[in-house]
Design a protein around this motif. Structure first.
Motif, PDB file in Angstrom:
ATOM      1  N   UNK A  24      14.268  11.163   9.196  1.00 60.65           N
ATOM      2  CA  UNK A  24      14.760   9.797   9.500  1.00 60.65           C
ATOM      3  C   UNK A  24      13.619   8.783   9.699  1.00 60.65           C
ATOM      4  N   UNK A  25      12.499   9.217  10.293  1.00 61.65           N
ATOM      5  CA  UNK A  25      11.378   8.286  10.482  1.00 61.65           C
ATOM      6  C   UNK A  25      10.822   7.826   9.130  1.00 61.65           C
ATOM      7  N   UNK A  70       0.830  -1.214   0.000  1.00 64.32           N
ATOM      8  CA  UNK A  70       0.000   0.000   0.000  1.00 64.32           C
ATOM      9  C   UNK A  70       0.861   1.260   0.000  1.00 64.32           C
ATOM     10  N   UNK A  71       1.947   1.249   0.776  1.00 62.13           N
ATOM     11  CA  UNK A  71       2.788   2.434   0.884  1.00 62.13           C
ATOM     12  C   UNK A  71       3.526   2.728  -0.420  1.00 62.13           C
ATOM     13  N   UNK A  72       4.054   1.676  -1.064  1.00 61.78           N
ATOM     14  CA  UNK A  72       4.907   1.878  -2.249  1.00 61.78           C
ATOM     15  C   UNK A  72       4.141   1.707  -3.556  1.00 61.78           C
ATOM     16  N   UNK A  73       2.842   1.567  -3.489  1.00 57.19           N
ATOM     17  CA  UNK A  73       2.039   1.339  -4.692  1.00 57.19           C
ATOM     18  C   UNK A  73       2.232   2.410  -5.773  1.00 57.19           C
ATOM     19  N   UNK A  74       2.433   3.714  -5.410  1.00 53.04           N
ATOM     20  CA  UNK A  74       2.608   4.741  -6.456  1.00 53.04           C
ATOM     21  C   UNK A  74       3.915   4.608  -7.237  1.00 53.04           C
ATOM     22  N   UNK A  75       4.886   3.862  -6.738  1.00 64.39           N
ATOM     23  CA  UNK A  75       6.212   3.820  -7.353  1.00 64.39           C
ATOM     24  C   UNK A  75       6.333   2.680  -8.353  1.00 64.39           C
ATOM     25  N   UNK A 100      12.412   2.046   4.269  1.00 66.13           N
ATOM     26  CA  UNK A 100      13.392   0.950   4.212  1.00 66.13           C
ATOM     27  C   UNK A 100      12.750  -0.386   4.627  1.00 66.13           C
ATOM     28  N   UNK A 101      11.995  -0.387   5.727  1.00 67.94           N
ATOM     29  CA  UNK A 101      11.307  -1.608   6.137  1.00 67.94           C
ATOM     30  C   UNK A 101      10.348  -2.079   5.047  1.00 67.94           C
ATOM     31  N   UNK A 102       9.630  -1.158   4.404  1.00 62.38           N
ATOM     32  CA  UNK A 102       8.682  -1.530   3.351  1.00 62.38           C
ATOM     33  C   UNK A 102       9.409  -2.115   2.152  1.00 62.38           C
ATOM     34  N   UNK A 103      10.527  -1.495   1.741  1.00 61.95           N
ATOM     35  CA  UNK A 103      11.260  -1.997   0.578  1.00 61.95           C
ATOM     36  C   UNK A 103      11.865  -3.372   0.837  1.00 61.95           C
ATOM     37  N   UNK A 104      12.191  -3.688   2.082  1.00 63.29           N
ATOM     38  CA  UNK A 104      12.738  -5.022   2.409  1.00 63.29           C
ATOM     39  C   UNK A 104      11.682  -6.116   2.283  1.00 63.29           C
ATOM     40  N   UNK A 105      10.413  -5.747   2.366  1.00 60.98           N
ATOM     41  CA  UNK A 105       9.345  -6.747   2.290  1.00 60.98           C
ATOM     42  C   UNK A 105       8.927  -7.043   0.848  1.00 60.98           C
ATOM     43  N   UNK A 142      15.179   4.095  -5.136  1.00 66.67           N
ATOM     44  CA  UNK A 142      14.996   4.518  -3.742  1.00 66.67           C
ATOM     45  C   UNK A 142      15.691   3.557  -2.795  1.00 66.67           C
ATOM     46  N   UNK A 143      15.632   2.238  -3.093  1.00 70.81           N
ATOM     47  CA  UNK A 143      16.281   1.247  -2.227  1.00 70.81           C
ATOM     48  C   UNK A 143      17.786   1.462  -2.235  1.00 70.81           C
ATOM     49  N   UNK A 144      18.377   1.689  -3.427  1.00 66.31           N
ATOM     50  CA  UNK A 144      19.823   1.914  -3.501  1.00 66.31           C
ATOM     51  C   UNK A 144      20.236   3.199  -2.811  1.00 66.31           C
ATOM     52  N   UNK A 145      19.456   4.253  -2.957  1.00 67.67           N
ATOM     53  CA  UNK A 145      19.782   5.530  -2.331  1.00 67.67           C
ATOM     54  C   UNK A 145      19.738   5.431  -0.810  1.00 67.67           C
ATOM     55  N   UNK A 146      18.691   4.745  -0.274  1.00 64.13           N
ATOM     56  CA  UNK A 146      18.595   4.573   1.181  1.00 64.13           C
ATOM     57  C   UNK A 146      19.709   3.667   1.698  1.00 64.13           C
ATOM     58  N   UNK A 147      20.067   2.636   0.914  1.00 62.18           N
ATOM     59  CA  UNK A 147      21.131   1.730   1.349  1.00 62.18           C
ATOM     60  C   UNK A 147      22.465   2.436   1.448  1.00 62.18           C
ATOM     61  N   UNK A 148      22.659   3.512   0.698  1.00 55.61           N
ATOM     62  CA  UNK A 148      23.925   4.253   0.738  1.00 55.61           C
ATOM     63  C   UNK A 148      23.755   5.566   1.494  1.00 55.61           C
ATOM     64  N   UNK A 149      22.765   5.608   2.380  1.00 49.53           N
ATOM     65  CA  UNK A 149      22.586   6.725   3.317  1.00 49.53           C
ATOM     66  C   UNK A 149      22.439   8.062   2.601  1.00 49.53           C
ATOM     67  N   UNK A 150      21.761   8.070   1.453  1.00 50.05           N
ATOM     68  CA  UNK A 150      21.494   9.324   0.738  1.00 50.05           C
ATOM     69  C   UNK A 150      22.663   9.881  -0.038  1.00 50.05           C
ATOM     70  N   UNK A 151      23.737   9.129  -0.225  1.00 48.42           N
ATOM     71  CA  UNK A 151      24.899   9.605  -0.978  1.00 48.42           C
ATOM     72  C   UNK A 151      24.602   9.487  -2.469  1.00 48.42           C
ATOM     73  N   UNK A 152      24.627  10.647  -3.174  1.00 46.82           N
ATOM     74  CA  UNK A 152      24.315  10.629  -4.611  1.00 46.82           C
ATOM     75  C   UNK A 152      25.385   9.897  -5.412  1.00 46.82           C
TER      76      UNK A 152
END
Length: 538
Positions: A524-525, A469-474, A531-536, A482-492
């Motif tokens: 951060x929240x 439900x949360x990621x349905x628009x993507x 991140x939890x949603x993308x892991x599922x 988004x998963x790669x960006x979050x995994x690297x702590x926002x480093x472009x």
């Protein structure tokens, strides 16, 4: 000529039994047999005993004109024939085959083939010990079969009435202040034999006179045999004596003792019978058979596991239909009245738990395992298999607490907590509940708690539904970015290198994600939730 079954069941039970007469089938039938004497006493049939023993137990009726019907017999049948294939020269072999097959008796119908019973047949029956009965011309074989069926039904009714009366008497005995001696006395009277509650683990002279678990006098070394209870059949003493089981001493008399008995009732058997019973008792108990039977001459022996290592031992003059049922009822009642109840340290620990609310003060240090279970079996059997008495059956589920590491159990789905100290049992119960949910979702017999952190606090199905439900628009591409960006702590730069994209493409896609989700990706929240949603999701 084809075999002709006449509608009277002759099916055996579930296995051979020591001491069964040769004329009986291989197992005990569902209905009591009919004595040959009772069948001969049916005046309307006009049957006449000609040769062989006059005593036999008929378990069924079968008609055959085959030269050798023995392959089609189970044992215990009254075989009816007109002798269409029988010759004088073949009579001896015919009877010998029937005797080896375990036929109870041979019924020979005179006319239309033979005017009289062939003399050679009567001589062969006498030689091989097979009862021979003449069926007169006016008696159809079907009439014989119907009479046997009726006599069986009457015997079954008498057996059920006897069992019901014995059950009522045993239940009344179990309610008395001294239930163990009362139950044994009533059982010995019902079976006209000897009954004892034995403790095989107690040696002679060990703790004589100590109080038993049911409040009755317990003597693990010896126990005086009580007299036969009131209401025993008048001929019981004579029958017991003729079978090798001594008559019970008169009330208040006799000094016979039985080594190793908790309590006993009835006439004490001789040393040979007691020795055979001792060997039989060793065959039942925890991890072994629940019951065992044997025979020593005319004396029938039986042993029933009662619980706590104790055994109900019986010696009776023969075996009557209904004896096993009556003895089983007594064994169940003895299990109930001798069951150990919390006392001493156990009662003190339970009191501390109830009054102080302190599990650590009531339980051993452990470790302990909380178990949540769901299945179709008996919860008490599950508790026994897991080595615990701490059981809470509720609704369609079961909760248990054990100090043994649980394994899979047939017919059950289990959720098992991590090892826990007594003070952490509430947490262990929650872990077991979530583990059971995972076991049911994965259709596995057992699931153990693992520590996935906060993510494990939410059920898998619920977490996946929230993520969808949360990621349905993507789109899938935006989710991967988004998963790669979050995994690297926002480093472009690091995100672009890992994804194989230009850093401006990563910036554009992350901005698009923020717009579609309407979320602040610098929070951060928000990042944690995404991140939890993308892991599922894949």
């Amino acid at each position: 000529m084809a075999e002709v079954p006449l509608g009277v069941p002759s099916s055996p039970g579930d296995g051979p039994r020591a001491g069964v007469p040769a004329s009986a089938p291989a197992g005990e039938p569902m209905t009591p047999p009919v004595g040959l004497a009772a069948l001969l006493g049916e005046r309307g049939l006009g049957l006449r005993h000609l040769a062989g023993p006059a005593v036999a137990e008929v378990h069924g009726v079968h008609a055959s004109e085959m030269a050798d019907p023995s392959p089609y017999l189970l044992g215990g049948e009254l075989l009816l024939t007109a002798g269409a294939e029988l010759t004088e020269a073949g009579a001896a072999g015919y009877v010998a085959r029937l005797a080896r097959a375990g036929a109870a008796a041979l019924g020979f119908g005179v006319t239309p083939v033979h005017e009289v019973v062939p003399p050679g047949l009567a001589g062969a029956c006498e030689r091989y010990g097979l009862p021979l009965v003449e069926v007169p011309p006016g008696t159809p074989f079907t009439a014989v079969a119907r009479s046997v069926g009726r006599l069986m039904a009457e015997a079954r009714t008498r057996e059920l009435r006897r069992v019901a009366e014995a059950q009522q008497a045993l239940a009344a005995a179990a309610a008395r202040p001294d239930p163990v001696p009362a139950l044994l006395s009533r059982l010995a009277a019902s079976l006209t034999g000897w009954a004892a509650l034995l403790d095989p683990a107690a040696g002679p002279g060990a703790g004589a006179g100590a109080p038993g678990p049911a409040g009755g006098a317990r003597s693990t070394g010896t126990a005086r045999a009580a007299g036969t209870a009131p209401g025993a059949a008048p001929g019981a003493a004579r029958a017991a004596a003729s079978a090798g089981v001594p008559a019970a001493p008169a009330a208040g008399g006799g000094t016979d003792t039985v080594p190793g008995a908790v309590a006993a009732a009835g006439g004490v058997p001789d040393a040979e019978v007691l020795g055979a019973l001792a060997a039989l008792v060793r065959r039942v108990g925890p991890g072994a058979a629940a019951t065992a039977t044997d025979a020593l001459g005319p004396v029938s022996l039986a042993a029933y596991a009662v619980g706590g290592g104790r055994v109900l031992a019986l010696a009776t003059p023969g075996r009557t239909p209904g004896d096993h049922t009556i003895a089983s009822i007594a064994a169940v009642l003895l299990s109930l009245v001798t069951a150990e109840h919390p006392a001493g340290d156990e009662a003190a620990a339970l009191t501390r738990l109830l009054l102080d609310g302190d599990p650590a003060g009531a339980l051993a240090p452990g470790p302990w395992y909380a178990v949540h279970a769901r299945g179709d079996g008996d919860p008490r059997a599950l508790a026994a298999a897991l080595g615990t008495v701490l059981l809470d059956p509720r609704g369609d589920g079961v909760r248990l607490l054990t100090d043994r590491e649980p394994g899979p159990q047939p017919g059950w789905r289990l959720g098992v907590s991590a090892p826990a100290a007594p003070g952490a049992l509430a947490t262990a119960a929650a872990q077991a509940r979530r583990a059971l949910a995972r076991a049911e979702a994965a259709r596995t017999p057992l699931s153990r708690h693992t520590d996935p952190g906060f993510a494990g606090l939410v059920g898998e199905e619920e977490a996946r539904a929230h993520a969808e439900a949360l990621l349905e628009p993507l789109s899938p591409a935006l989710r991967d970015t988004l998963r790669g960006w979050l995994a690297h702590h926002g480093s472009w730069d690091r995100s672009a290198a890992a994804l194989g994209l230009h850093r401006n493409t990563v910036r554009q896609r992350v901005a698009r994600c923020a717009a579609l989700l309407d979320r602040d990706l610098d929070d951060p929240d928000t990042r944690m939730e995404l991140w939890f949603a993308l892991r599922r999701l894949p």
